[in-house]
Design a protein around this motif. Structure first.
Motif, short mmCIF file in Angstrom:
data_model
loop_
_atom_site.label_atom_id
_atom_site.label_comp_id
_atom_site.label_asym_id
_atom_site.label_seq_id
_atom_site.Cartn_x
_atom_site.Cartn_y
_atom_site.Cartn_z
N ILE A 170 -6.36 6.73 -11.66
CA ILE A 170 -6.25 7.93 -10.60
C ILE A 170 -6.42 7.54 -9.22
CG2 ILE A 170 -7.27 10.19 -9.78
CD1 ILE A 170 -6.01 10.21 -12.76
N VAL A 171 -5.38 7.89 -8.46
CA VAL A 171 -5.51 7.33 -7.03
C VAL A 171 -6.85 7.92 -6.46
CG1 VAL A 171 -4.44 7.78 -4.75
CG2 VAL A 171 -2.81 7.56 -6.65
N GLY A 172 -7.36 6.90 -5.58
CA GLY A 172 -8.53 7.05 -4.71
C GLY A 172 -8.59 6.44 -3.59
N ASN A 173 -10.01 6.04 -3.35
CA ASN A 173 -10.47 5.52 -1.96
C ASN A 173 -11.57 4.75 -2.05
OD1 ASN A 173 -9.92 4.68 0.83
ND2 ASN A 173 -11.03 6.61 1.61
N THR A 174 -11.49 3.76 -3.15
CA THR A 174 -12.80 2.94 -3.43
C THR A 174 -12.38 1.60 -2.86
OG1 THR A 174 -11.92 2.23 -5.56
CG2 THR A 174 -13.26 4.31 -5.30
N GLY A 175 -13.63 0.96 -2.61
CA GLY A 175 -13.78 -0.47 -2.21
C GLY A 175 -13.85 -0.55 -0.49
N VAL A 176 -14.32 -1.63 -0.20
CA VAL A 176 -14.48 -1.66 1.31
C VAL A 176 -13.04 -2.09 2.14
CG1 VAL A 176 -16.79 -2.84 1.10
CG2 VAL A 176 -14.92 -4.36 1.32
N LEU A 177 -12.18 -2.33 1.51
CA LEU A 177 -10.79 -2.88 1.98
C LEU A 177 -9.89 -1.58 2.15
CD1 LEU A 177 -10.06 -6.14 0.67
CD2 LEU A 177 -11.16 -5.68 2.70
N SER A 178 -10.48 -0.49 1.52
CA SER A 178 -9.64 0.98 1.71
C SER A 178 -10.23 1.84 2.98
CB SER A 178 -9.60 1.66 0.30
OG SER A 178 -8.81 2.67 0.22
N SER A 179 -9.17 2.41 3.47
CA SER A 179 -9.41 3.15 4.60
C SER A 179 -8.81 4.70 4.24
CB SER A 179 -8.58 2.79 5.69
OG SER A 179 -7.24 2.62 5.67
N GLY A 180 -8.40 5.04 2.99
CA GLY A 180 -7.88 6.38 2.66
C GLY A 180 -7.07 6.30 1.56
N PRO A 181 -7.07 7.59 0.92
CA PRO A 181 -6.26 7.56 -0.74
C PRO A 181 -4.92 7.01 -0.52
CG PRO A 181 -7.06 9.61 0.28
CD PRO A 181 -7.28 8.82 1.31
N HIS A 182 -4.85 6.01 -1.12
CA HIS A 182 -3.57 5.11 -1.55
C HIS A 182 -3.68 4.21 -2.64
CE1 HIS A 182 -5.68 1.75 0.36
NE2 HIS A 182 -4.88 1.15 0.05
N ASP A 210 0.66 -1.38 -0.23
CA ASP A 210 0.18 -0.02 -0.12
C ASP A 210 0.86 1.27 -0.01
OD1 ASP A 210 -2.09 -1.55 0.04
OD2 ASP A 210 -2.56 -1.36 2.24
N VAL A 211 0.83 2.00 -0.92
CA VAL A 211 1.65 3.23 -1.28
C VAL A 211 0.86 4.49 -0.97
CG1 VAL A 211 3.18 4.57 -2.97
CG2 VAL A 211 3.03 2.00 -2.86
N LEU A 212 1.14 5.33 0.04
CA LEU A 212 0.33 6.22 0.38
C LEU A 212 0.52 7.51 -1.00
CD1 LEU A 212 0.92 6.83 4.19
CD2 LEU A 212 -1.00 5.70 2.99
N ALA A 213 -0.51 8.28 -1.37
CA ALA A 213 -0.39 8.98 -2.67
C ALA A 213 -1.24 10.23 -2.50
CB ALA A 213 -0.07 8.21 -3.90
N PRO A 214 -1.11 11.36 -2.93
CA PRO A 214 -2.08 12.30 -2.88
C PRO A 214 -3.39 11.81 -3.52
CG PRO A 214 0.06 13.26 -3.30
CD PRO A 214 0.21 11.81 -3.37
N ARG A 215 -4.63 12.40 -3.29
CA ARG A 215 -5.66 12.19 -4.03
C ARG A 215 -5.59 12.85 -5.46
NH1 ARG A 215 -10.74 10.73 -2.18
NH2 ARG A 215 -10.22 11.02 -0.04
N ASN A 216 -6.25 11.76 -6.40
CA ASN A 216 -6.24 12.47 -7.83
C ASN A 216 -4.95 12.33 -8.50
OD1 ASN A 216 -9.05 13.04 -7.63
ND2 ASN A 216 -8.65 15.10 -6.80
N ALA A 217 -3.85 11.73 -7.91
CA ALA A 217 -2.28 11.58 -8.45
C ALA A 217 -2.54 10.38 -9.68
CB ALA A 217 -1.59 11.22 -7.41
N ALA A 218 -1.81 10.59 -10.57
CA ALA A 218 -1.75 9.65 -11.75
C ALA A 218 -1.19 8.22 -11.38
CB ALA A 218 -1.28 10.42 -12.84
N ILE A 219 -1.75 7.39 -11.68
CA ILE A 219 -0.89 6.12 -11.43
C ILE A 219 -0.81 5.60 -12.76
CG2 ILE A 219 -1.50 3.73 -10.85
CD1 ILE A 219 -3.57 4.40 -8.85
N LYS A 220 0.66 5.12 -12.98
CA LYS A 220 1.28 4.87 -14.32
C LYS A 220 1.44 3.28 -14.12
CE LYS A 220 3.61 9.16 -13.78
NZ LYS A 220 4.89 10.12 -13.99
N ALA A 221 1.48 2.47 -15.42
CA ALA A 221 1.85 1.43 -15.77
C ALA A 221 3.34 0.95 -15.61
CB ALA A 221 1.51 1.07 -17.07
N ALA A 222 3.54 -0.25 -14.79
CA ALA A 222 4.93 -0.46 -14.22
C ALA A 222 5.69 -1.01 -15.59
CB ALA A 222 4.83 -1.43 -13.30
#
Length: 300
Positions: free
Chosen positions: A268-280, A204-216
Motif C-alpha cells: 500500500i502506498v505510504g510515506n515511511t522511511g527517512v528518505l521519504s517526504s510524502g506519499p509516493h 518516484d511516482v506520486l500516488a494517493p495514500r492507501n492506493a494499492a501497489i501492484k507487481a510489475a
C-alpha cells in the motif's frame, strides 16, 4: 508293564474308531424313519478334515483372486503403496533442500540490500583497520570516497546474485528486456526521475495514500521488511535476471517466498522511511545486476 498297558490302550482305541454306528433321521411326530447312515469315527474324522481343507482353500482363493481383499486390513497391494511412499519421500527431501537453499539466498540478498554488516565469520580476520599500530593511533572513520567505493562493491555483489536467476516457476528461455511486458505498479506523476550520478536508481511516482501497489511481473518475493531509509520495502525476483523494488510503503501485503502474478497487489502506498517526504512509490528496476530506468519499459 508299561508297554502292555500302552498296547491295550492302542487296541481299545482302534476298536472304538472302527466301531460302526448308525445315524438315523426320524420324523418327530410319526417316528417314521426318514433316513439312516452308517458311520465310524474314522469316517467322521476324515469328513471333518476334508471339509476344513476345502473351506480353507475357498477362503484363500476368494482373498487372492477377488476384490474382497481390498476391504480386509493388511491385504492391500503393498508394492504400489511402497512405491508411492518412496516417491513422496524423495519429493519432500527435494523440496526441503530447495527451501534451505532459497532461505540462504534470500538472507544473503536481504543483508546486502539493506546495508546490514557482514557476520563475524564472513569478515577476514586480518584487515588494515583492525591491525594495531605501533604508536597506538586512533582509528579514523571511512571517508566519503571509501563510502562510495563500499556502495559500489555492494551493488556489484547484488548484481552478481541477481544474475543467478532461479529457474523454479520460470520459463527456461531468456528474452531481451525490450521484449518483456511490465505492468505499472501505480499510475501517477513522476516527481523524481532515474539519476545514476545521484545514486537515485529508480523513479518516484506520486500516488494517493492507501492506493494499492501492484507487481510489475510474475515473480518471487525475496524481500519484505522495514528499513530505516526506505521504510516498508518489497523486492521481487523475476525471470530473465530482473529484480524490482517497491519502497516507502505504508504496509506490506506479501511475505518472503510468496509467488505473485503481474498486477497483483503487494503493498500500500505510504510515506515511511527517512528518505521519504510524502506519499509516493519509489520504484526500481534492475536487469542482470544493473539498475535501469523504469520509464523506458513501464508506462506510469
Amino acid at each position: 508293564m508299561a508297554l502292555k498297558f500302552n498296547a491295550e490302550r492302542w487296541k481299545k482305541w482302534r476298536e472304538n474308531i472302527t466301531k460302526h454306528y448308525r445315524f438315523v433321521i426320524m420324523n418327530e411326530d410319526t417316528f417314521e424313519e426318514v433316513g439312516s447312515y452308517k458311520l465310524t469315527l474314522m469316517n467322521l474324522y476324515v469328513f471333518i478334515s476334508t471339509l476344513l481343507v476345502v473351506l480353507t482353500c475357498l477362503v484363500f482363493l476368494l482373498i487372492a483372486y477377488t476384490p474382497i481383499k481390498e476391504y480386509l486390513p493388511g491385504f492391500q497391494p503393498v508394492s504400489s503403496n511402497d512405491r508411492r511412499l518412496l516417491e513422496l519421500t524423495r519429493e519432500v527431501n527435494r523440496m526441503g533442500r530447495e527451501m534451505q537453499a532459497q532461505e540462504v539466498y534470500i538472507k544473503n540478498l536481504q543483508r546486502m540490500l539493506t546495508g546490514n554488516p557482514l557476520r563475524e565469520e564472513d569478515v577476514p580476520k586480518a584487515t588494515p583497520d583492525k591491525a594495531p599500530t605501533k604508536d597506538g593511533a586512533k582509528k579514523v572513520g571511512m571517508s566519503q570516497v571509501d563510502e562510495e567505493m563500499r556502495r559500489e562493491v555492494e551493488l556489484e555483489r547484488v548484481g552478481q546474485i541477481a544474475k543467478q536467476t532461479r529457474s523454479v516457476g520460470f520459463a527456461p528461455t531468456e528474452k531481451p528486456i525490450e521484449q518483456l511486458f511490465f505492468a505499472a505498479p501505480v499510475n501517477g506523476e513522476i516527481s523524481a526521475h532515474f539519476d545514476r550520478q545521484k545514486s537515485h536508481y529508480g523513479v518516484d511516482v506520486l500516488a494517493p495514500r492507501n492506493a494499492a501497489i501492484k507487481a510489475a511481473m510474475d515473480g518471487y518475493v525475496f524481500l519484505s521488511e522495514w528499513t530505516l531509509e526506505t521504510g516498508n520495502t518489497v523486492g521481487i525476483q523475476h525471470d530473465n535476471g530482473i529484480l524490482s523494488f517497491y519502497k516507502h510503503n505504508s504496509s506490506l501485503l506479501k511475505k518472503v517466498g510468496n509467488f505473485v502474478r503481474a498486477g497483483e497487489a503487494i503493498a500500500i502506498v505510504g510515506n515511511t522511511g527517512v528518505l521519504s517526504s510524502g506519499p509516493h512509490l519509489h520504484f526500481e528496476l534492475w536487469h542482470k545486476g544493473k539498475p535501469v530506468d523504469p520509464v523506458d519499459y513501464v508506462t506510469f
